[in-house]
Design a protein around this motif. Structure first.
Motif, PDB file in Angstrom:
ATOM      1  N   GLY A 246      -4.126  -7.734  46.093  1.00 40.93           N
ATOM      2  CA  GLY A 246      -3.186  -6.736  46.581  1.00 40.93           C
ATOM      3  C   GLY A 246      -3.854  -5.402  46.838  1.00 40.93           C
ATOM      4  N   LEU A 247      -4.758  -4.993  45.944  1.00 40.46           N
ATOM      5  CA  LEU A 247      -5.466  -3.729  46.124  1.00 40.46           C
ATOM      6  C   LEU A 247      -6.348  -3.767  47.367  1.00 40.46           C
ATOM      7  CD1 LEU A 247      -6.211  -0.931  45.015  1.00 40.46           C
ATOM      8  CD2 LEU A 247      -7.988  -2.039  43.635  1.00 40.46           C
ATOM      9  N   LEU A 248      -7.059  -4.867  47.592  1.00 45.28           N
ATOM     10  CA  LEU A 248      -7.905  -4.987  48.778  1.00 45.28           C
ATOM     11  C   LEU A 248      -7.070  -4.971  50.053  1.00 45.28           C
ATOM     12  CD1 LEU A 248     -10.480  -7.679  47.570  1.00 45.28           C
ATOM     13  CD2 LEU A 248     -10.852  -5.217  47.851  1.00 45.28           C
ATOM     14  N   THR A 249      -5.908  -5.609  50.023  1.00 45.43           N
ATOM     15  CA  THR A 249      -5.024  -5.587  51.190  1.00 45.43           C
ATOM     16  C   THR A 249      -4.513  -4.182  51.468  1.00 45.43           C
ATOM     17  OG1 THR A 249      -4.324  -7.849  50.674  1.00 45.43           O
ATOM     18  CG2 THR A 249      -2.958  -6.606  52.213  1.00 45.43           C
ATOM     19  N   ALA A 250      -4.166  -3.450  50.419  1.00 51.12           N
ATOM     20  CA  ALA A 250      -3.729  -2.063  50.587  1.00 51.12           C
ATOM     21  C   ALA A 250      -4.838  -1.212  51.195  1.00 51.12           C
ATOM     22  CB  ALA A 250      -3.284  -1.487  49.246  1.00 51.12           C
ATOM     23  N   MET A 251      -6.074  -1.427  50.742  1.00 47.85           N
ATOM     24  CA  MET A 251      -7.199  -0.687  51.323  1.00 47.85           C
ATOM     25  C   MET A 251      -7.369  -1.020  52.799  1.00 47.85           C
ATOM     26  SD  MET A 251     -10.021  -1.097  48.277  1.00 47.85           S
ATOM     27  CE  MET A 251      -9.731  -0.448  46.628  1.00 47.85           C
ATOM     28  N   LEU A 252      -7.208  -2.295  53.153  1.00 49.63           N
ATOM     29  CA  LEU A 252      -7.344  -2.706  54.550  1.00 49.63           C
ATOM     30  C   LEU A 252      -6.277  -2.046  55.416  1.00 49.63           C
ATOM     31  CD1 LEU A 252      -8.624  -4.506  56.726  1.00 49.63           C
ATOM     32  CD2 LEU A 252      -7.065  -6.338  56.010  1.00 49.63           C
ATOM     33  N   LEU A 253      -5.027  -2.080  54.960  1.00 52.35           N
ATOM     34  CA  LEU A 253      -3.949  -1.427  55.711  1.00 52.35           C
ATOM     35  C   LEU A 253      -4.228   0.065  55.877  1.00 52.35           C
ATOM     36  CD1 LEU A 253      -0.801  -3.105  54.078  1.00 52.35           C
ATOM     37  CD2 LEU A 253      -1.702  -3.513  56.370  1.00 52.35           C
ATOM     38  N   HIS A 254      -4.660   0.696  54.811  1.00 47.69           N
ATOM     39  CA  HIS A 254      -4.952   2.129  54.848  1.00 47.69           C
ATOM     40  C   HIS A 254      -6.091   2.415  55.826  1.00 47.69           C
ATOM     41  CE1 HIS A 254      -5.038   5.986  52.172  1.00 47.69           C
ATOM     42  NE2 HIS A 254      -5.159   6.278  53.452  1.00 47.69           N
ATOM     43  N   GLY A 255      -7.127   1.584  55.808  1.00 50.70           N
ATOM     44  CA  GLY A 255      -8.248   1.782  56.714  1.00 50.70           C
ATOM     45  C   GLY A 255      -7.848   1.621  58.177  1.00 50.70           C
ATOM     46  N   VAL A 256      -7.028   0.617  58.474  1.00 49.42           N
ATOM     47  CA  VAL A 256      -6.556   0.426  59.851  1.00 49.42           C
ATOM     48  C   VAL A 256      -5.739   1.629  60.304  1.00 49.42           C
ATOM     49  CG1 VAL A 256      -5.055  -0.977  61.307  1.00 49.42           C
ATOM     50  CG2 VAL A 256      -6.631  -2.086  59.722  1.00 49.42           C
ATOM     51  N   TRP A 257      -4.891   2.141  59.412  1.00 42.57           N
ATOM     52  CA  TRP A 257      -4.067   3.295  59.752  1.00 42.57           C
ATOM     53  C   TRP A 257      -4.940   4.525  60.020  1.00 42.57           C
ATOM     54  CZ3 TRP A 257       0.534   4.806  61.261  1.00 42.57           C
ATOM     55  CH2 TRP A 257       0.980   6.108  61.011  1.00 42.57           C
ATOM     56  N   ASN A 258      -5.899   4.793  59.143  1.00 48.41           N
ATOM     57  CA  ASN A 258      -6.762   5.957  59.343  1.00 48.41           C
ATOM     58  C   ASN A 258      -7.660   5.801  60.567  1.00 48.41           C
ATOM     59  OD1 ASN A 258      -5.645   7.051  57.069  1.00 48.41           O
ATOM     60  ND2 ASN A 258      -7.493   6.959  55.817  1.00 48.41           N
ATOM     61  N   GLY A 259      -8.054   4.569  60.862  1.00 49.75           N
ATOM     62  CA  GLY A 259      -8.929   4.349  62.010  1.00 49.75           C
ATOM     63  C   GLY A 259      -8.228   4.347  63.344  1.00 49.75           C
ATOM     64  N   SER A 260      -6.907   4.404  63.357  1.00 52.21           N
ATOM     65  CA  SER A 260      -6.175   4.374  64.635  1.00 52.21           C
ATOM     66  C   SER A 260      -6.496   5.575  65.507  1.00 52.21           C
ATOM     67  CB  SER A 260      -4.668   4.313  64.375  1.00 52.21           C
ATOM     68  OG  SER A 260      -4.222   5.476  63.689  1.00 52.21           O
ATOM     69  N   SER A 261      -6.894   6.688  64.877  1.00 53.00           N
ATOM     70  CA  SER A 261      -7.198   7.885  65.662  1.00 53.00           C
ATOM     71  C   SER A 261      -8.478   7.723  66.473  1.00 53.00           C
ATOM     72  CB  SER A 261      -7.342   9.102  64.738  1.00 53.00           C
ATOM     73  OG  SER A 261      -8.373   8.893  63.786  1.00 53.00           O
ATOM     74  N   THR A 262      -9.309   6.734  66.156  1.00 50.89           N
ATOM     75  CA  THR A 262     -10.561   6.520  66.888  1.00 50.89           C
ATOM     76  C   THR A 262     -10.403   5.511  68.020  1.00 50.89           C
ATOM     77  OG1 THR A 262     -11.287   4.713  65.428  1.00 50.89           O
ATOM     78  CG2 THR A 262     -11.809   6.980  64.755  1.00 50.89           C
ATOM     79  N   LEU A 263      -9.207   5.001  68.241  1.00 48.53           N
ATOM     80  CA  LEU A 263      -8.987   3.948  69.243  1.00 48.53           C
ATOM     81  C   LEU A 263      -8.492   4.490  70.567  1.00 48.53           C
ATOM     82  CD1 LEU A 263      -7.292   1.274  66.938  1.00 48.53           C
ATOM     83  CD2 LEU A 263      -9.707   1.495  67.566  1.00 48.53           C
ATOM     84  N   GLY A 264      -8.679   5.762  70.797  1.00 44.69           N
ATOM     85  CA  GLY A 264      -8.256   6.331  72.068  1.00 44.69           C
ATOM     86  C   GLY A 264      -6.903   7.008  71.974  1.00 44.69           C
TER      87      GLY A 264
END
Length: 482
Positions: A246-264
């Motif tokens: 669960g913790l690793l999944t939360a980190m993945l979701l958080h990373g995708v959310w923070n990385g959205s600003s780099t996708l254009g």
């Protein structure tokens, strides 16, 4: 020998139990207080006095909405307010302080080593890799502490999600104060007066569009802890691996959310609409399903205590319906005041804990102190039964009448004549051990119900799961050997 009305059950505790509990509480309060003072000084230093006040005023807006939503989910078996206060304080103070310090050091290290030629790359790696790891670990620590040290109050998916969500709400609150305060400072530096472009944009993204972002990430961790709490003591691998997943999944979701600003330019909207909103919808559905499953569990497991004489026949029905619970409290408050309504609320809470205790045992995961905890809860119920049982009986009949009667014939909500037993106390309800009450007069005596009687102090009343039970399964977890 004290009178039955004066006797209070006191569960046996180890001699060091009280001192250990007090020491732990003092240590946590000291830690949170120091963390709060340090984080207050850091945020005020970064934002300035005016920015701090503006950020504080704007960041507090979504907090009541989020806390209310989590408390609504937790209404079946409410968490003790101390647990919720600890979770919010941990997220707002300790977890935020750890995140600020660790993220700062990690970003500086990235900028000085692998990304020395490109500070922007260091910031991107810090936001998408370091920040999710640090922040989700810091927030998840509160869930872990309550899972380990407040195990009695942590017994399912809803508890895990509520604790995680309250922790993340506190974390997001402090983080929003920092972001909004810095945005206001930038506007002031550029010569704008009041809330201008940067502050407005930050407010729209963080407060309007995504106030649920941090709670959503951490709730995945809480969901995993909740599932792990339902595993038996012998299933140690499951109890360890599920929270880690669960913790690793939360980190993945958080990373995708923070990385959205780099996708254009459309990356944020794409991730928000196609990823975050569906995940939020699935998690919300799952938690509401778990909440309803808890009510069904009450309906399934409390009749065993009704058959043993601890509950009246209508009570399992009333306690498994939020509408009947609310009606019982409302009627009691109108008839006898707020203290009496609070007693009914306590009764429903203890009865729910009793049902969940037996449900865990039926799943093959009984508590180690099953017998002692069952006895403790039964005594708490018996101390309040004279007030709560008639109100719940009335609520059962009233909700059933509303469900089946035509609209023009449905009874009005509120106290009605004839629903309280005849033998009265100062509250208007019978004392334990009474004879010929409204239950017997209503025909419940013919259905097998009989009143328990008090025993000398130090022993449970009879009939009980420990003296002369109606069922041989009482006094030990269901499914265990006689």
């Amino acid at each position: 020998m004290p009178a039955p009305s004066e006797w209070r059950y006191k569960p046996r505790r180890a001699p060091w139990y009280g001192g250990r509990k007090t020491l732990l509480a003092v240590g946590l309060i000291t830690l949170l207080t120091l963390s709060g003072l340090v984080i207050l000084a850091l945020v005020r230093e970064q934002t300035g006095p005016e920015g701090f006040l503006v950020g504080l005023g704007l960041a507090v807006l979504p907090v009541p909405l989020l806390v209310t939503a989590f408390c609504w989910l937790d209404r079946v078996e409410p968490e003790p307010w101390r647990n919720l206060a600890f979770a919010f304080a941990w997220g707002a103070c300790a977890a935020t302080l750890v995140a600020i310090i660790a993220n700062g050091f990690a970003t500086q290290w990235l900028a000085s080593t692998i990304a020395a030629a490109s500070p922007a790359t260091a910031d991107t790696w810090g936001a998408t890799v370091v920040a999710p790891f640090v922040e989700e670990s810091a927030k998840g620590a509160a869930v872990l502490l309550l899972f380990l040290f407040r195990r009695r109050n942590f017994d399912g998916i809803v508890d895990g999600v509520v604790i995680a969500g309250i922790t993340a709400t506190g974390f997001a609150f402090t983080e929003n104060v920092l972001y909004l305060g810095n945005a206001f400072g930038e506007d002031q530096h550029l010569g704008y007066s009041g809330l201008q472009s940067t502050t407005a944009a930050t407010f729209f993204i963080r407060i309007v569009m995504s106030p649920f972002a941090h709670p959503l990430f951490t709730c995945v961790t809480g969901l995993a802890f909740g599932i792990a709490s339902m595993a038996g003591h012998h299933q140690r691998v499951r109890r360890v691996l599920l929270p880690l997943m669960g913790l690793l999944t939360a980190m993945l979701l958080h990373g995708v959310w923070n990385g959205s600003s780099t996708l254009g330019p459309y990356g944020f909207i794409t991730v928000y609409g196609l990823f975050m909103v569906p995940v939020f919808g699935v998690l919300t559905w799952l938690v509401i399903w778990a909440r309803q499953s808890g009510l069904r569990s009450i309906r399934a497991h409390l009749p065993a205590y009704q058959a043993a004489g601890w509950l009246t026949p209508p009570e399992p029905v009333a306690l498994s319906s939020m509408k009947a619970r609310n009606l019982a409290r409302t009627v009691t408050r109108h008839r006898h005041g707020r203290p009496a309504a609070r007693t009914v609320s306590e009764y429903t809470s203890f009865a729910t804990s009793l049902a969940f205790l037996r449900a865990r045992a039926h799943r093959g995961a009984p508590d180690r102190d099953f017998t002692a905890r069952e006895q403790e809860l039964l005594h708490h119920l018996w101390q309040r039964k004279h007030l709560a049982a008639p109100a719940l009986t009335h609520a059962t009949h009233a909700t059933a009448a509303r469900a089946y009667a035509p609209a023009q014939q449905r009874p009005q909500q509120g106290p009605q004549q004839g629903w309280a037993p005849q033998q009265q106390t100062p509250y208007g309800y019978p004392q334990p051990g009474y004879q010929q009450t409204g239950y017997e007069q209503g025909g419940y005596a013919q259905s097998g119900y009989r009143q328990p009687h008090y025993a000398p102090p130090g022993r449970p009343p009879h009939p009980s799961p420990y003296d002369a039970p109606h069922s041989a399964s009482y006094g030990r977890p269901p499914g265990s050997a006689p």
